[in-house]
Design an enzyme around this catalytic site. Structure first.
Site, PDB file in Angstrom:
ATOM      1  N   ARG A  61       0.851  -1.210   0.000  1.00  4.70           N
ATOM      2  CA  ARG A  61       0.000   0.000   0.000  1.00  4.70           C
ATOM      3  C   ARG A  61       0.878   1.249   0.000  1.00  4.70           C
ATOM      4  NH1 ARG A  61      -1.536   2.043   4.511  1.00  4.70           N
ATOM      5  NH2 ARG A  61      -2.000   0.077   5.543  1.00  4.70           N
ATOM      6  N   TYR A 113     -16.774  15.904 -15.624  1.00  8.83           N
ATOM      7  CA  TYR A 113     -17.178  14.497 -15.751  1.00  8.83           C
ATOM      8  C   TYR A 113     -18.261  14.165 -14.694  1.00  8.83           C
ATOM      9  CZ  TYR A 113     -17.034   9.501 -14.969  1.00  8.83           C
ATOM     10  OH  TYR A 113     -17.400   8.204 -14.757  1.00  8.83           O
ATOM     11  N   ASP A 185      -8.014  17.807 -14.814  1.00 12.40           N
ATOM     12  CA  ASP A 185      -8.253  16.461 -15.323  1.00 12.40           C
ATOM     13  C   ASP A 185      -7.811  16.455 -16.788  1.00 12.40           C
ATOM     14  OD1 ASP A 185      -9.390  14.179 -16.504  1.00 12.40           O
ATOM     15  OD2 ASP A 185     -11.093  14.170 -15.134  1.00 12.40           O
ATOM     16  N   LYS A 210      -8.678   5.349 -19.765  1.00 16.79           N
ATOM     17  CA  LYS A 210      -9.002   5.827 -21.102  1.00 16.79           C
ATOM     18  C   LYS A 210      -7.782   5.736 -22.030  1.00 16.79           C
ATOM     19  CE  LYS A 210     -12.850   6.252 -19.228  1.00 16.79           C
ATOM     20  NZ  LYS A 210     -13.007   7.070 -18.068  1.00 16.79           N
TER      21      LYS A 210
HETATM   22  C1  LIG Z   1     -12.731  12.970 -17.885  1.00 20.31           C
HETATM   23  C2  LIG Z   1     -12.879  11.844 -16.920  1.00 20.31           C
HETATM   24  N1  LIG Z   1     -12.365  11.968 -15.673  1.00 20.31           N
HETATM   25  C3  LIG Z   1     -12.475  10.984 -14.766  1.00 20.31           C
HETATM   26  C4  LIG Z   1     -13.142   9.817 -15.044  1.00 20.31           C
HETATM   27  C5  LIG Z   1     -13.262   8.742 -13.988  1.00 20.31           C
HETATM   28  O1  LIG Z   1     -12.360   7.710 -14.243  1.00 20.31           O
HETATM   29  P1  LIG Z   1     -12.590   6.166 -13.837  1.00 20.31           P
HETATM   30  O2  LIG Z   1     -13.784   5.693 -14.580  1.00 20.31           O
HETATM   31  O3  LIG Z   1     -11.307   5.524 -14.263  1.00 20.31           O
HETATM   32  O4  LIG Z   1     -12.795   6.136 -12.359  1.00 20.31           O
HETATM   33  C6  LIG Z   1     -13.677   9.633 -16.322  1.00 20.31           C
HETATM   34  C7  LIG Z   1     -14.394   8.369 -16.650  1.00 20.31           C
HETATM   35  O5  LIG Z   1     -15.138   8.291 -17.595  1.00 20.31           O
HETATM   36  C8  LIG Z   1     -13.544  10.676 -17.285  1.00 20.31           C
HETATM   37  O6  LIG Z   1     -14.054  10.560 -18.514  1.00 20.31           O
END
Ligand SMILES: Cc1ncc(COP(=O)(O)O)c(C=O)c1O
Length: 393
Positions: A61, A113, A185, A210
């Site tokens: 961890r 998101y 992000d 992604k």
């Molecule tokens: C722009 C963006 N940020 C964060 C996330 C969250 O990521 P995760 O699904 O890997 O938890 C997503 C998921 O679709 C996303 O498209």
């Protein structure tokens, strides 16, 4: 000098071309065996050969050599001091938000998101962390959201799913004047196209599920800190919350990341073609792609990014028609997510943004007719032909 020393001498990895860094990131050859990929250290704990000299990693961890290789890899790509790997993008985002305390206020891009929206409005709100959502294409809106308890600004650019552009340097410069932490992000652009830390952002975040992973087979999140001080705090939170990524997933993610440039270049070229094709159709009411000359944020985007990415959103006019297209396409998978070798067609209203109340979605342009196309590596003419048949009555 040994041949091994020679390989490791004189390399300022940060100065290498991005494509070279993707393959030669420091751990590409196992120091002990010469193995051509990072070993998967599937161990939860580490023996202390000498209690006076504890091992570098003592418990997975707190640190694991496979995860460490990935964390160093993303730090190199983003140009930060330290990287952190988490069990998902949301684990990266939620762990980073734990830098805030009860009573703090955060300014967030309005078309964030859906999962981040849910975290802020249903979980952090219970902990008395207050959020103001603003249209971050307008710096004045960011400024007027400032309160005496504001501690951070959270950006997502291009935003999801309407691909709005935030001027990263402008928001960051203003945030610095007020001593605010800035988060961004960077999932849609990846460090191949956009490196927010170079524009002054404090913490860059990824859903590595992604484009970084790229194969729809691993769920992961990453964060990179700009300064040692921020890194220390993120490390404390990652260890304290235990939101870490496992060794197998860390390896799988590195495996995917090696081809990031090749995948992005191919998919972006196809996306540009698809966006043009869509914008010439009279039955598509809106097309959102920062590479289109008509995109209102294109100039700002070009100042801060070296490409436009591989996601295009478009409005087919109604929820009924959107559902027809989703049921008629034959090539893209119809699914939540994006950024993979195979194309993915998503329906934000019922998928990524289902957590947003309908009236909020409407305000943010996330209509019932909006579809989001993440373009993969298929032949683009095949994808267009397929979409054409799906759009026909
Ligand atoms: C722009 C963006 N940020 C964060 C996330 C969250 O990521 P995760 O699904 O890997 O938890 C997503 C998921 O679709 C996303 O498209």
């Amino acid at each position: 000098m040994t041949a091994e020393d020679n390989r490791n001498t004189g390399k300022d990895r940060a100065a290498l071309d991005f494509g070279t860094k993707l393959l030669h990131f420091g751990s590409e050859i196992d120091k002990t065996t010469g193995a051509s990929s990072v070993p998967i250290y599937q161990a939860s704990t580490f023996h202390h050969h000498d209690i006076f000299n504890p091992p570098v990693h003592d418990y997975s961890r707190s640190g694991n050599p496979t995860r460490q290789a990935l964390e160093d890899y993303i730090a190199l790509l983003e140009g930060g001091v330290q990287g952190f790997a988490y069990a998902s993008g949301m684990a990266a985002i939620s762990s980073s938000f734990m830098m805030l305390s009860a009573g703090d206020h955060i300014i967030v891009t309005e078309d964030v998101y859906g999962g981040t929206y849910r975290l802020l409005t249903t979980i952090l709100s219970r902990m008395n962390i207050e959020t103001t959502f603003v249209d971050m294409t307008d710096l004045d809106q960011v400024k007027s959201a400032y309160q005496s308890n504001t501690k951070a600004v959270y950006m997502e650019t291009p935003s999801n799913p309407t691909l709005k552009i935030t001027d990263i340097a402008a928001v960051t410069a203003w945030a610095k004047e007020h001593g605010l932490i800035t988060f961004l992000d960077n999932t849609f652009m990846t460090p191949y196209y956009q490196r927010p830390l170079e524009l002054g952002v404090d913490i860059v975040l990824h859903s590595a599920t992604k484009f970084l992973g790229g194969h729809s087979d691993v769920l992961a999140g990453l964060a990179v800190a700009r300064t040692e001080e921020l890194a220390k705090e993120l490390k404390r939170l990652q260890n304290g919350l235990g939101t870490v990524l496992g060794a197998q997933e860390s390896w799988l993610l590195m495996r995917g990341m090696k081809t990031l440039e090749a995948r992005m270049v191919h998919s972006e070229k196809s996306t540009a073609r698809l966006a043009e094709w869509l914008s010439q159709r009279s039955d598509i009411t809106a097309v959102y792609y920062p590479g289109l000359a008509s995109h209102p944020g294109r100039d700002i985007h070009e100042r801060q990014s070296s490409g436009y990415g591989a996601v295009v959103s478009f409005d087919v006019g109604s929820g009924k028609r959107a559902k027809q297209v989703l049921n008629k396409v034959r090539l893209p998978i119809v699914a939540v997510s994006l950024g993979a070798v195979e194309s993915i067609l998503s329906y934000p209203t019922m998928m990524s943004h289902a957590a947003m109340p309908p009236e909020v979605r409407k305000e943010r342009g996330i209509t019932d007719g909006l579809l989001r196309f993440s373009v993969g590596l298929e032949g683009i003419e095949d994808l267009i032909e397929d979409l054409d048949q799906a759009l026909s009555e």
